[in-house]
Structure formats: C-alpha cells, structure tokens
Motif scaffolding. Structure first.
Motif, PDB file in Angstrom:
ATOM      1  N   LYS A  37     -34.339  85.381 -33.670  1.00 43.00           N
ATOM      2  CA  LYS A  37     -33.052  86.068 -33.720  1.00 43.00           C
ATOM      3  C   LYS A  37     -32.016  85.425 -32.802  1.00 43.00           C
ATOM      4  N   THR A  38     -32.457  84.535 -31.914  1.00 45.90           N
ATOM      5  CA  THR A  38     -31.540  83.898 -30.965  1.00 45.90           C
ATOM      6  C   THR A  38     -31.124  82.495 -31.396  1.00 45.90           C
ATOM      7  N   ILE A  39     -31.734  81.969 -32.462  1.00 42.93           N
ATOM      8  CA  ILE A  39     -31.444  80.597 -32.897  1.00 42.93           C
ATOM      9  C   ILE A  39     -30.253  80.625 -33.849  1.00 42.93           C
ATOM     10  N   LEU A  40     -29.121  80.130 -33.384  1.00 44.05           N
ATOM     11  CA  LEU A  40     -27.912  80.138 -34.196  1.00 44.05           C
ATOM     12  C   LEU A  40     -27.868  78.945 -35.144  1.00 44.05           C
ATOM     13  N   ARG A  41     -27.448  79.211 -36.362  1.00 47.08           N
ATOM     14  CA  ARG A  41     -27.204  78.181 -37.352  1.00 47.08           C
ATOM     15  C   ARG A  41     -25.706  77.862 -37.381  1.00 47.08           C
ATOM     16  N   GLN A  42     -25.338  76.881 -38.183  1.00 41.65           N
ATOM     17  CA  GLN A  42     -23.927  76.508 -38.278  1.00 41.65           C
ATOM     18  C   GLN A  42     -23.165  77.390 -39.266  1.00 41.65           C
ATOM     19  N   SER A  43     -23.879  77.988 -40.204  1.00 42.52           N
ATOM     20  CA  SER A  43     -23.218  78.737 -41.275  1.00 42.52           C
ATOM     21  C   SER A  43     -22.520  79.986 -40.746  1.00 42.52           C
ATOM     22  N   PRO A  44     -21.286  80.219 -41.173  1.00 46.44           N
ATOM     23  CA  PRO A  44     -20.570  81.441 -40.781  1.00 46.44           C
ATOM     24  C   PRO A  44     -20.986  82.602 -41.666  1.00 46.44           C
ATOM     25  N   LEU A  45     -21.069  83.787 -41.094  1.00 48.41           N
ATOM     26  CA  LEU A  45     -21.359  84.969 -41.900  1.00 48.41           C
ATOM     27  C   LEU A  45     -20.170  85.293 -42.807  1.00 48.41           C
ATOM     28  N   ARG A  51     -21.464  83.103 -36.356  1.00 53.31           N
ATOM     29  CA  ARG A  51     -22.478  82.318 -37.050  1.00 53.31           C
ATOM     30  C   ARG A  51     -23.731  83.165 -37.286  1.00 53.31           C
ATOM     31  N   GLU A  52     -24.435  82.852 -38.344  1.00 50.37           N
ATOM     32  CA  GLU A  52     -25.677  83.567 -38.606  1.00 50.37           C
ATOM     33  C   GLU A  52     -26.791  83.010 -37.735  1.00 50.37           C
ATOM     34  N   GLU A  56     -31.623  86.197 -39.623  1.00 50.38           N
ATOM     35  CA  GLU A  56     -30.745  86.689 -40.690  1.00 50.38           C
ATOM     36  C   GLU A  56     -30.842  85.781 -41.908  1.00 50.38           C
ATOM     37  N   HIS A  57     -30.872  84.485 -41.665  1.00 51.03           N
ATOM     38  CA  HIS A  57     -30.990  83.506 -42.751  1.00 51.03           C
ATOM     39  C   HIS A  57     -32.282  83.724 -43.527  1.00 51.03           C
ATOM     40  N   SER A  58     -33.398  83.877 -42.825  1.00 48.80           N
ATOM     41  CA  SER A  58     -34.692  84.042 -43.486  1.00 48.80           C
ATOM     42  C   SER A  58     -34.743  85.333 -44.298  1.00 48.80           C
ATOM     43  N   ILE A  93     -37.778  78.014 -33.430  1.00 51.15           N
ATOM     44  CA  ILE A  93     -37.863  78.702 -32.138  1.00 51.15           C
ATOM     45  C   ILE A  93     -38.046  77.682 -31.020  1.00 51.15           C
ATOM     46  N   TYR A  94     -38.858  76.653 -31.289  1.00 50.54           N
ATOM     47  CA  TYR A  94     -39.112  75.605 -30.294  1.00 50.54           C
ATOM     48  C   TYR A  94     -38.386  74.300 -30.618  1.00 50.54           C
ATOM     49  N   ALA A  95     -38.154  74.021 -31.899  1.00 52.55           N
ATOM     50  CA  ALA A  95     -37.540  72.742 -32.282  1.00 52.55           C
ATOM     51  C   ALA A  95     -36.023  72.813 -32.339  1.00 52.55           C
ATOM     52  N   GLY A  96     -35.458  74.039 -32.425  1.00 52.23           N
ATOM     53  CA  GLY A  96     -34.019  74.189 -32.573  1.00 52.23           C
ATOM     54  C   GLY A  96     -33.580  73.950 -34.009  1.00 52.23           C
ATOM     55  N   ASP A  97     -32.385  74.402 -34.320  1.00 50.65           N
ATOM     56  CA  ASP A  97     -31.812  74.194 -35.643  1.00 50.65           C
ATOM     57  C   ASP A  97     -31.253  72.786 -35.734  1.00 50.65           C
TER      58      ASP A  97
END
Length: 215
Positions: A37-45, A51-52, A56-58, A93-97
C-alpha cells in the motif's frame, strides 16, 4: 534471510507464541505485504489528484479480470487469473516500482525483482513459497492464456487512468504515441477486442494532444 539485519513488520511486534508456527508464518507474510500500500506508481488516479499505489493497482486488475474476461481470445480460468494479478506486483515491496517509460531503471529490473521474489516469498512456509513463486514466474513468462490476459490487464489499467488524466505518463519526456502503442501491444496477445479499443484510446489521445505525435 541472508541479511541478518533484515526485519519484517511482524518482527517489530511479534505475534503471540501460542499461535501455531505455520499460521504465525502465514500471518507474518500477510502483515508484511501491507507494505504494498506504500509503493507508489506513476499512474494518476481518475477520481482524485494523486498517484495510485500498488495495492490499488492490483485490486483494480482483479476487478478488471472479472468484468472483462469475456474478451479473452482463449478460455481462461478466472480464479487462476485473479491469483496472478494479485501476486504479480508483491515483489515491488522490496524491488520498488519500475516506471514503464523510465529510460534506465529497466536495465536491472529482472535482477532486482528475482532477488525480491526470493526474499519475500521465502517468508512463507516452503510449500506456499513454491506455489506463490510459481504464480509470479507464470505471470512474468506469459506462456499461459491466464498469464497473457493478466498482463493485458496490467497494461490496460494505467492506459485508462492516463486517458482520464488527459495524458498522464504518456507525456513523459521523449515518449510519443508510437512508444505508447509499442508498450501496450501485449494487450493484443490476449484480446483482439481490447487491443482494438486500446488503439482507439491512444489514437484519440494523440489527436487531442494528450500524447506526442508518433515519429
């Protein structure tokens, strides 16, 4: 864990010892993946200006599988496909987006993600670690109808968000509408209907100036 300093969230507040060992291990994993839930993606909601995150993406992909499964070109097991989309980004979670349009981050992406998969899934009991790792590998390989459809959802969801943002990451520096088409083409491996719709969306975005003209 190879790293003796590695700590999970459950290590910070250990679960009661009276819980059976296998269940304690599974619950600790469930707690650890709260980090998604803390890993931010680039896509805007689409609904608000932020950003999502990966969780949320999954969730969105899982719902899309249920709603759009009828457009799969090959029969798919919906339950199995749901597992794939829910598992596929846990390693971040460990590798980052890794942003799809980033010019350099993709270079070591595979190495980072394999290491993360070993670390994260290794928190589970051995039988479940093997099962979940196999699902992640299946998604990455895209050799089954379910994996191809799961990947299609993974590419379609941010496309819809970028449309709603009137460009979003389509306007990343140096990216053109042709680049967007190339990155989204895997949708066509799973569904002609969804790829046709995707091309219409990208084309209209290009006409409206929400994506730079193709080269």
């Amino acid at each position: 864990m190879d790293d003796p300093t590695f700590q999970t969230l459950a290590d910070e507040t250990p679960l009661p010892d009276t819980i059976p060992a296998r269940l304690r291990q599974q619950l600790a994993f469930v707690i650890e993946v709260d980090k998604l839930k803390t890993i931010l993606r680039q896509s805007p909601l689409a609904a608000v200006q932020r950003r999502e995150n990966d969780a949320e993406h999954s969730w969105h992909l899982a719902l899309m599988v249920v709603i759009l499964a009828e457009y799969a070109d090959e029969p798919i097991d919906i339950g199995h496909t749901l597992k794939l989309v829910l598992i596929h980004d846990l390693i971040e979670i460990y590798a980052g987006d890794t942003p799809i349009y980033h010019p350099t981050m993709g270079a070591d992406q595979a190495e980072r993600e394999v290491k993360a998969a070993e670390q994260l899934f290794g928190l589970l009991p051995a039988d479940q670690a093997t099962e979940i790792r196999a699902l992640w590998d299946e998604f990455e390989a895209r050799e089954t109808p379910e994996a191809r459809f799961a990947k299609a959802m993974d590419r379609l969801e941010p496309q819809l968000l970028n449309w709603m943002a009137r460009g979003g990451t389509w306007l990343s520096p140096g990216i053109t509408a042709d680049d967007v088409r190339a990155r989204k083409a895997v949708i066509g491996d799973a569904s002609k209907a969804l790829w046709d719709a995707s091309r219409e969306i990208i084309g209209e975005g290009e006409r409206r100036g929400w994506a730079r003209p193709g080269r």
